[in-house]
Design an enzyme around this catalytic site. Structure first.
Site, PDB file in Angstrom:
ATOM      1  N   ARG A 101       0.839  -1.195   0.000  1.00  0.00           N
ATOM      2  CA  ARG A 101       0.000   0.000   0.000  1.00  0.00           C
ATOM      3  C   ARG A 101       0.873   1.244   0.000  1.00  0.00           C
ATOM      4  O   ARG A 101       2.041   1.207   0.403  1.00  0.00           O
ATOM      5  CB  ARG A 101      -0.927   0.039   1.223  1.00  0.00           C
ATOM      6  CG  ARG A 101      -0.207   0.282   2.550  1.00  0.00           C
ATOM      7  CD  ARG A 101      -1.195   0.684   3.627  1.00  0.00           C
ATOM      8  NE  ARG A 101      -0.600   0.800   4.950  1.00  0.00           N
ATOM      9  CZ  ARG A 101       0.044   1.871   5.405  1.00  0.00           C
ATOM     10  NH1 ARG A 101       0.258   2.904   4.605  1.00  0.00           N
ATOM     11  NH2 ARG A 101       0.525   1.893   6.625  1.00  0.00           N
ATOM     12  N   ASP A 199       9.208   8.805  11.495  1.00  0.00           N
ATOM     13  CA  ASP A 199       8.004   8.641  10.685  1.00  0.00           C
ATOM     14  C   ASP A 199       7.857   9.841   9.752  1.00  0.00           C
ATOM     15  O   ASP A 199       8.733  10.090   8.934  1.00  0.00           O
ATOM     16  CB  ASP A 199       6.798   8.470  11.622  1.00  0.00           C
ATOM     17  CG  ASP A 199       5.604   7.811  10.955  1.00  0.00           C
ATOM     18  OD1 ASP A 199       5.281   8.171   9.817  1.00  0.00           O
ATOM     19  OD2 ASP A 199       4.970   6.941  11.583  1.00  0.00           O
TER      20      ASP A 199
END
Length: 295
Positions: A101, A199
């Protein structure tokens, strides 16, 4: 080094809040909940959080020059009209890869959308960073990533910074604004595993990097010239996913978080997990680039 605390501005329990981006024209924050298939527009004045269901996992959202929102979903990109809710499909380079994804992404100074992938089982090297141009072209920029994540460009448009999360480093590339080519990869900062997994990332007007730390409960500001952490924002939850500068003067940091994979005990200990946070900082951000499109 100074540490300040962020405060919750919208209490919710997003599974994986991500992709925060300031819509300066409308003074609102765009963000996504990846596994809930949602793109949100949060209005800090009214505290409303309007949502659109994309129908599949959605990794990030960006503004376009036409007023549509471009987004990276499970297998490629699409365009959402926020006035009508209608969706137009874009290129789908991973349509035959159900185990993969799209994750984080942003627009480059040329108006092209860069978005990267990861495997659902986080298989090493299964991800790719793609560039989507305004005419429907798709280019592979970085291959064999594991979790393609934070990405930003310097103010002079000569440097590109990128995070492949499990490497625990920030890479810098030379960036050619005229061709979009990247070269001369090098490490400009390392993140200690003890403080969290790097992140999402945003850049400020001084070309310092702000990195969200999953498992780390904070956002850190890094000087890419020295690799040192020079400022911190602490949050009352562990899983920090992305950050974006917003507000009239771009001096407010908006921060997304996640509740994914937290058990009942963890959620009881950190009940604000998945919420939106905000803090005013003594620094200013820069406006995000918009995607050029031909319709």
């Amino acid at each position: 080094m100074k540490t300040i605390d962020a405060q919750v501005i919208y209490r919710t329990q997003a599974i994986v809040g991500e992709g925060s981006l300031w819509d300066h024209d409308n003074q609102r924050l765009l963000w996504v909940d990846i596994l809930a298939h949602k793109i949100y527009a949060f209005d800090p004045k009214t505290k409303s959080n309007m949502g659109f269901d994309i129908g599949q996992d959605v990794g990030t959202v960006v503004l376009t020059e036409s007023g549509l929102w471009a987004f990276a979903d499970q297998d490629g990109i699409g365009y959402l009209n926020p006035k009508t809710g209608k969706i137009k499909s874009g290129p789908k380079p991973e349509v035959n890869s159900p185990n993969v994804r799209f994750n984080d992404g942003k627009c480059d100074p040329r108006g092209n959308l860069w978005a990267g992938t990861m495997a659902y089982d986080v298989s090493e090297g299964a991800g790719t960073l793609y560039e989507f141009d305004s005419l429907g072209g798709v280019n592979k920029k970085i291959e064999r990533c594991t979790i393609s994540n934070g990405l930003v460009w310097s103010s002079d448009r000569t440097k590109f910074y990128f995070i492949d999360s499990p490497t625990y480093v920030i890479h810098q590339y030379d960036y050619d604004e005229f061709t979009g080519e990247i070269s001369n990869k090098k490490v400009v900062a390392g993140i200690s595993k003890e403080i969290g997994l790097p992140d999402g990332m945003v850049i400020d007007s001084e070309d310092h990097l702000w990195v969200a730390l999953f498992y780390g409960g904070k956002v850190i500001r890094i000087d890419p010239k020295t690799g040192k952490i020079v400022y911190e924002v602490a949050l009352p939850v562990p899983n920090i996913t992305s950050c974006a500068f917003g507000g009239e003067d771009l001096d407010e940091l908006y921060i997304t978080t996640a509740s994914h994979m937290m058990d009942k005990e963890g959620l009881e200990k950190y009940p604000l997990s998945g919420s939106l946070f905000r803090v005013k900082v003594p620094f200013k951000g820069v406006l995000p680039h918009k995607m050029k499109n031909h319709f």
